[in-house]
Design a protein around this motif. Structure first.
Motif, PDB file in Angstrom:
ATOM      1  N   ARG A   1     -18.930  15.435  20.569  1.00 27.66           N
ATOM      2  CA  ARG A   1     -18.865  15.286  22.032  1.00 27.66           C
ATOM      3  C   ARG A   1     -20.297  15.173  22.568  1.00 27.66           C
ATOM      4  O   ARG A   1     -21.212  15.799  22.056  1.00 27.66           O
TER       5      ARG A   1
ATOM      6  N   LYS B   1      -0.290  14.844  19.614  1.00 31.06           N
ATOM      7  CA  LYS B   1      -1.281  14.413  18.623  1.00 31.06           C
ATOM      8  C   LYS B   1      -2.387  13.590  19.291  1.00 31.06           C
ATOM      9  O   LYS B   1      -3.568  13.801  19.040  1.00 31.06           O
ATOM     10  N   ALA B   2      -1.959  12.650  20.153  1.00 36.26           N
ATOM     11  CA  ALA B   2      -2.935  11.776  20.815  1.00 36.26           C
ATOM     12  C   ALA B   2      -3.865  12.574  21.714  1.00 36.26           C
ATOM     13  O   ALA B   2      -5.085  12.415  21.673  1.00 36.26           O
ATOM     14  N   VAL B   3      -3.300  13.446  22.530  1.00 35.32           N
ATOM     15  CA  VAL B   3      -4.112  14.137  23.542  1.00 35.32           C
ATOM     16  C   VAL B   3      -4.923  15.276  22.898  1.00 35.32           C
ATOM     17  O   VAL B   3      -6.084  15.493  23.264  1.00 35.32           O
TER      18      VAL B   3
ATOM     19  N   GLY C   1      -9.220  18.234  22.098  1.00 30.01           N
ATOM     20  CA  GLY C   1      -9.482  19.402  21.261  1.00 30.01           C
ATOM     21  C   GLY C   1      -8.416  20.479  21.466  1.00 30.01           C
ATOM     22  O   GLY C   1      -7.852  20.590  22.555  1.00 30.01           O
TER      23      GLY C   1
ATOM     24  N   THR D   1     -10.444   6.951  23.308  1.00 31.29           N
ATOM     25  CA  THR D   1     -10.347   8.208  22.539  1.00 31.29           C
ATOM     26  C   THR D   1      -9.101   8.351  21.657  1.00 31.29           C
ATOM     27  O   THR D   1      -9.121   9.105  20.706  1.00 31.29           O
ATOM     28  N   SER D   2      -8.031   7.670  21.966  1.00 25.81           N
ATOM     29  CA  SER D   2      -6.837   7.781  21.144  1.00 25.81           C
ATOM     30  C   SER D   2      -6.216   6.395  21.036  1.00 25.81           C
ATOM     31  O   SER D   2      -6.123   5.690  22.032  1.00 25.81           O
ATOM     32  N   PHE D   3      -5.810   6.020  19.841  1.00 28.26           N
ATOM     33  CA  PHE D   3      -5.306   4.659  19.678  1.00 28.26           C
ATOM     34  C   PHE D   3      -4.155   4.610  18.693  1.00 28.26           C
ATOM     35  O   PHE D   3      -3.938   5.544  17.919  1.00 28.26           O
TER      36      PHE D   3
ATOM     37  N   SER E   1       2.009   6.444  15.192  1.00 26.65           N
ATOM     38  CA  SER E   1       1.406   7.646  15.764  1.00 26.65           C
ATOM     39  C   SER E   1       0.078   7.277  16.427  1.00 26.65           C
ATOM     40  O   SER E   1      -0.256   6.101  16.533  1.00 26.65           O
ATOM     41  N   PHE E   2      -0.643   8.303  16.858  1.00 23.53           N
ATOM     42  CA  PHE E   2      -1.907   8.071  17.555  1.00 23.53           C
ATOM     43  C   PHE E   2      -3.051   8.713  16.770  1.00 23.53           C
ATOM     44  O   PHE E   2      -2.881   9.749  16.132  1.00 23.53           O
ATOM     45  N   PHE E   3      -4.198   8.088  16.848  1.00 22.14           N
ATOM     46  CA  PHE E   3      -5.339   8.512  16.047  1.00 22.14           C
ATOM     47  C   PHE E   3      -6.593   8.573  16.927  1.00 22.14           C
ATOM     48  O   PHE E   3      -6.699   7.839  17.910  1.00 22.14           O
ATOM     49  N   SER E   4      -7.514   9.433  16.546  1.00 20.71           N
ATOM     50  CA  SER E   4      -8.783   9.540  17.277  1.00 20.71           C
ATOM     51  C   SER E   4      -9.927   9.525  16.285  1.00 20.71           C
ATOM     52  O   SER E   4      -9.834  10.158  15.228  1.00 20.71           O
TER      53      SER E   4
ATOM     54  N   GLY F   1      -6.032  15.247  19.913  1.00 14.19           N
ATOM     55  CA  GLY F   1      -7.125  14.555  19.217  1.00 14.19           C
ATOM     56  C   GLY F   1      -8.261  14.210  20.165  1.00 14.19           C
ATOM     57  O   GLY F   1      -9.432  14.228  19.785  1.00 14.19           O
ATOM     58  N   ALA F   2      -7.926  13.914  21.411  1.00 18.52           N
ATOM     59  CA  ALA F   2      -8.946  13.517  22.389  1.00 18.52           C
ATOM     60  C   ALA F   2      -9.608  14.722  23.055  1.00 18.52           C
ATOM     61  O   ALA F   2     -10.809  14.690  23.343  1.00 18.52           O
TER      62      ALA F   2
END
Lengths: 428, 295
Positions: B126, A268-270, A275, B212-214, B118-121, A272-273
């Motif tokens: 871009r 999910k994290a990667v 694509g 980019t992800s948190f 969880s992780f969010f962006s 999201g970063a």
């Protein structure tokens, strides 16, 4: 007269004793007569590794659901107890002591994780609590802890799987990007050794600090060595930052990650970063072979999806090998109790291998219900779980094959396999 | 292209985020002398609000504004309804640190309970990369540096050229004397929390733009370099925090080019220790050591 009075007194005393006895029997609560067995889910549920805990619950809940539906063990139902270690030994040690001291029906534990295993595994072992750990630390490769069981591959085995896959695909120049935590670093020595043995050249070996706001300098250093592929295991946030900066600065190159990189929070994290498109094009993860097919997996998955009330968004764990092995671990504990004809945790521990070992004349079972029925019929069983067969060595470690998986349309799809014999021959 | 020059460019981006965060942190500390260790978690809270804004289709500017407002209000409310009652009941420096640590834990776990582990962006377009003097920046990184420059200029103008700024500096130097001279220190303290919170919110949003992800722990893990930059510059001194952020940001990135990157934090904090050995009060003169907490 005296005799009559004596008889009357005896009758009265007998009645009183009978009433007292009946009253005391009635006073035993139903829960004490058939108390619920506790399976401790001993993992981080908060802090930096908070994503570990839900993955464990996603394995425990479906197992407990099916065990209870099959009548439990000796009439006892099971329950999953969430114990938050916060991923820190300072919190985990008191949590372990409290868990042992306050749960008289504690039958076993899932965990500890790499964050707290070194500090807590000896405590749990001393208390004679069977534990099915998810730490990959090589320290436990030859452990003498009697109640320690590991049915996921040790970290050092992962290094072989990564190197073999890169060799199979044809990459000859690679960069290793691993976090500076103990869990990630324990993959590296075998990766370096195996990749060299297979003729590859590790042109860069970066040990990166976790959760930094930037890794651009590290990326420039790595790219200066012209790798064809990146081997990696870092936490989700670090990976997202590192790889998105790589993408922004110079574009991505192929990435091969450990099973950590196939877990839902990491993806999910990667994703999201980076694509979805970039992920499906550049990323491959190696995880313990746990095919999302077959009888055991279907049983696991159906129970998982039915556990919506206790497992949020359960489908995200359908192909998670760790959730599958936690599910298997609970089944193994319950079956070992039946095989040993004891619910005493210090005693059923000796019967774990009796229900997992292959053997001539053994009945292969794929669920708790099947295993319970076979054992009741006087048969010997081999439990083959959602995560595949479980074969423990002398140090209670069981490692099998690995699969290469890729993201495709938001799902993880199998693209190849590294067999247990390939790993065994490389590790000689 | 020289790795050294590249790393300076990268250090400037890290320094920009650090500067916004550490100036906000030190501005509030200078006026109130409360070491607010929940600062990082307020940053995370602002980032989550920005995330919701971008998910709802809002622009980056809307997300930044929402983050600033969230940080501002959260900081003000924390001070007004939690910290101030403690101070009025006689809790002093060390006690307040424990209170802020507790708030930090509550915020972190509260965010985790609401949003999940969880992780969010942020949902952002871009941007292309640009080369400049041997350095490489993306459009977003240039934007982060621009935001930092504007924020620093606003803080400088406010402190130097407005009555409020003078009142804040007076309260920071000696609250009793300031009160005696007619400065409404209560109001100044409230404004300091609002301003500090706004910078905290903006820092939270720029941080998650960059990483980019948190998750619910992202801001908390960034707090140590923020405090380090503030300490290096001289606690309570906004200009010092700007310099401190620059030193920490550059030291961590440039050192990563020449030593094992795993130790880049160690090198940055090594610089901090050396500077404090030579100049214990930090780069700028400290103004807070002899004060008590102010509410």
């Amino acid at each position: 007269m005296k005799v009559t009075r004596l008889v009357r007194n005896y009758v009265l005393a007998g009645c009183v004793a009978g009433v007292v006895t009946l009253a005391s029997v009635a006073a035993i609560p139903a829960s004490a007569a058939t108390s619920t067995f506790v399976i401790g889910n001993f993992n981080p549920f908060s802090g930096a590794d908070a994503s570990f805990g839900p993955e464990m619950i996603a394995g425990c809940q479906p197992a407990v659901r099916l065990i209870d539906a099959a009548g439990g063990v000796s009439g006892h139902d099971f329950t999953c107890l969430q114990v938050d270690t916060r991923g820190d030994p300072a919190d985990a040690v008191p949590a372990a002591n409290k868990l042992i001291a306050t749960n008289s029906t504690l039958e076993g534990i899932l965990g500890p994780s790499a964050d707290e295993a070194l500090a807590t595994a000896p405590i749990l072992d001393q208390a004679q609590v069977p534990m099915f750990v998810d730490t990959g630390q090589a320290y436990f490769d030859k452990t003498s802890l009697k109640y320690f069981w590991r049915i996921t591959p040790a970290d050092d085995v992962k290094g072989y799987a990564l190197a073999l896959w890169a060799h199979k695909v044809g990459y000859t120049r690679a960069a290793a990007v691993f976090g500076n935590d103990a869990g990630s670093q324990s993959d590296v020595p075998t990766l370096l050794k195996a990749y060299k043995k297979l003729g590859g050249k590790m042109v860069s070996n970066q040990v990166i600090a976790l959760n930094q706001s930037s890794y651009r300098t590290e990326i420039e250093q790595m790219l200066a060595t012209h790798p064809q592929v990146i081997f990696t295991e870092v936490d989700p946030q670090t990976a997202a930052t590192f790889l998105s900066e790589l993408q922004q600065l110079h574009g991505l190159i192929p990435i091969i990650g450990t099973e950590v990189t196939l877990q839902a929070p990491w993806l999910k994290a990667v994703t999201g970063a980076l694509g979805k498109q970039a992920m499906s094009k550049y990323f491959t993860g190696m995880q313990p072979y746990a095919p999302t097919s077959g009888k055991s997996w279907s049983t696991y998955n159906a129970a998982l999806l039915a556990s919506k009330g206790s497992v949020p968004n359960p489908s995200q764990w359908s192909s998670d090998p760790y959730s599958m092995t936690y599910y298997d671990a609970v089944n193994v504990m319950a079956l070992a109790m039946i095989a040993g004809n004891t619910t005493d945790r210090s005693k059923y521990n000796a019967f774990v291998t009796a229900v997992t070992e292959p053997g001539a004349g053994k009945t292969v079972v794929h669920s708790f219900a099947e295993g319970k029925a076979a054992l009741r019929a006087g048969k010997k069983i081999q439990y083959v779980g959602a995560g595949g067969p479980i074969v423990f060595n002398a140090w209670h470690n069981s490692a099998g094959a690995f699969e290469a998986a890729r993201q495709s349309n938001g799902n993880v799809a199998l693209v190849g396999e590294i067999t247990a014999s390939q790993i065994a021959s490389l590790s000689k | 292209m020289s790795l050294f020059v590249l790393s300076i460019g990268f250090g400037l981006i890290t320094a920009s985020i650090l500067a916004i965060a550490s100036v906000g942190f030190t501005l509030q500390f200078g006026v109130t002398n409360i070491l607010n260790l929940a600062y990082g978690d307020v940053m995370t809270g602002a980032a989550f609000i920005a995330y919701l804004v971008t998910r709802a289709g809002g622009s980056l500017w809307a997300a930044l504004l929402a983050g600033a407002i969230t940080g501002s209000l959260a900081s003000y409310v924390l001070n007004r309804f939690l910290y101030t009652p403690f101070v009025r009941h006689g809790t002093r420096l060390f006690g307040m640190i424990i209170v802020t640590i507790s708030v930090s834990l509550v915020l972190q776990n509260g965010l985790q309970a609401i949003f999940g582990a969880s992780f969010f962006s942020l949902v952002l377009p871009r941007t292309a990369s640009y080369g400049f003097a041997g350095m490489i920046f993306t459009g977003q990184q240039l934007l982060i540096m621009g935001i930092a420059v504007v924020a620093m200029a606003v803080v400088h103008s406010l402190l130097s050229y407005t009555r409020l700024g003078r009142a804040m500096r007076a309260t920071a130097a000696d609250p009793e004397l300031a009160r005696g001279c007619g400065v409404a220190t209560d109001r100044v303290v409230g404004v300091a929390w609002l301003m500090s919170g706004a910078l905290c919110g903006i820092a939270g949003v720029t941080l998650v733009m960059n990483v980019t992800s948190f998750s619910s722990t992202t801001g908390g893990s960034f707090l140590i370099p923020v405090v380090a930059a503030a300490v290096l510059g001289g606690v309570g001194h906004p200009y010092g925090a700007m310099i401190g952020a620059l030193v920490i940001g550059l030291a961590s990135e440039v050192s990563a080019a020449f030593v094992n990157p795993a130790y880049k934090e160690v090198v940055a904090f090594g610089v901090l220790v050396v500077v404090l050995l030579v100049r214990p009060q930090g780069i700028f003169a400290e103004i807070a050591t002899q004060k008590e907490v102010v509410a």
